[in-house]
Scaffold this active site. Structure first.
Site, short mmCIF file in Angstrom:
data_model
loop_
_atom_site.label_atom_id
_atom_site.label_comp_id
_atom_site.label_asym_id
_atom_site.label_seq_id
_atom_site.Cartn_x
_atom_site.Cartn_y
_atom_site.Cartn_z
N TYR A 60 0.86 -1.21 0.14
CA TYR A 60 -0.15 0.00 0.17
C TYR A 60 0.94 1.15 -0.14
CZ TYR A 60 -3.95 -3.07 1.61
OH TYR A 60 -4.40 -3.90 1.66
N THR A 211 -20.46 0.17 -2.98
CA THR A 211 -21.86 -0.11 -3.87
C THR A 211 -23.11 -0.41 -2.91
OG1 THR A 211 -21.34 -2.82 -3.70
CG2 THR A 211 -20.68 -1.14 -5.66
#
Length: 279
Positions: A60, A211
């Protein structure tokens, strides 16, 4: 009543809402995201709110997220579990390369130890199984690091139930991470295996990468609780299985507070059934 804690590896007790660091980096987990001071503030606030599991990875940034964890939280408070990952190398924004060669896994783990300023990593997770390297060689390398005291517990990321069964025949596995959320339950067989064996399951994309925040059922139930759809989705995970420990990530304090407040949302049996039916 949902359990508030989970025991990892038979000895490390954590609260069942952790914090994931991927969103502290830029798009595609590449480069920095905004001001370092904001990232440090989010990490410190997470711990102030009682988070006891910080999940990060060497790629990351790459490296940046681990460095931010150390900058914000070292020296680490007692009881804080730092989990990181190795086995995937980043060479560009969209360039991910699986590398499970034993010498590379050792080098990656030792680099994470330096960045995190740790002598031992509580939970070191193989970010992906390398299909070009025998599983026994990959897990054997991590077992050697555990024998040396550099790793306390081992985990796997993105595996099938069959792969987990093969892995536990080779060594002790304390945790897995797979994509899993209210609308994506492809890893349900893996979850049931984790329940049977007492293995922690840290679902990634617990909010479906956004979502779930617009799902009409989540929205309806959220309104009844004065909550947000994201909080309902996280609460469902906590209700769904005692081994699930979501680690939602964010780069903002407001979103962090929202995520952690999900632990206070208690779903009714009817609401849980409605959410179950979405899968």
């Amino acid at each position: 009543m949902i359990g508030k804690t989970l025991v990892v590896g038979g000895e490390l007790t954590v609260r069942r809402l952790g914090y994931g660091t991927a969103q502290l980096t830029g798009p595609g987990y590449w480069g920095p995201r905004g001001d370092t001071r904001d990232a440090v503030a989010v990490l410190r606030r997470a711990v102030e709110r009682g988070v006891t599991l910080i999940d990060t990875a060497d790629n990351y940034g790459p490296s940046l997220a681990e460095e931010l964890v150390a900058e914000a939280l070292h020296p680490y408070p007692q009881g804080l579990l730092i989990a990181t990952k190795g086995g995937v190398v980043r060479t560009g924004d969209s360039a991910w390369h699986v590398d499970g060669r034993p010498d590379r896994l050792r080098a990656m783990c030792e680099a994470s130890l330096r960045r995190l300023r740790l002598d031992t990593i509580d939970l070191y997770q193989l970010h992906r199984l390398d299909p070009a390297v025998p599983m026994a060689d990959q897990l054997g390398a991590l077992d050697e690091l555990r024998a040396e005291g550099k790793i306390r517990h081992l985990g796997l990321d993105t595996v099938t139930a069959e792969q987990l069964m093969s892995a536990v025949e080779l060594t002790e596995i304390a945790a897995v991470q797979n994509r899993y959320n209210l609308l994506d339950r492809a890893s349900e067989p893996l979850l049931r295996l984790c329940e049977a064996r007492g293995i922690a399951f840290l679902p990634w994309f617990p909010l479906g990468n956004g979502t779930l925040t617009t799902d009409p059922v989540c929205t309806s139930i959220a309104a009844a609780h004065g909550a947000t759809p994201a909080q309902i989705a996280l609460s469902w995970l906590l209700h769904h299985s005692p081994v699930l420990c979501p680690t939602p990530g964010t780069g903002t304090l407001a979103h962090l507070e929202e995520n952690l407040d999900a632990a206070a949302v208690h779903l009714t049996e009817d609401e849980t059934a409605r959410l179950d039916a979405l899968g």
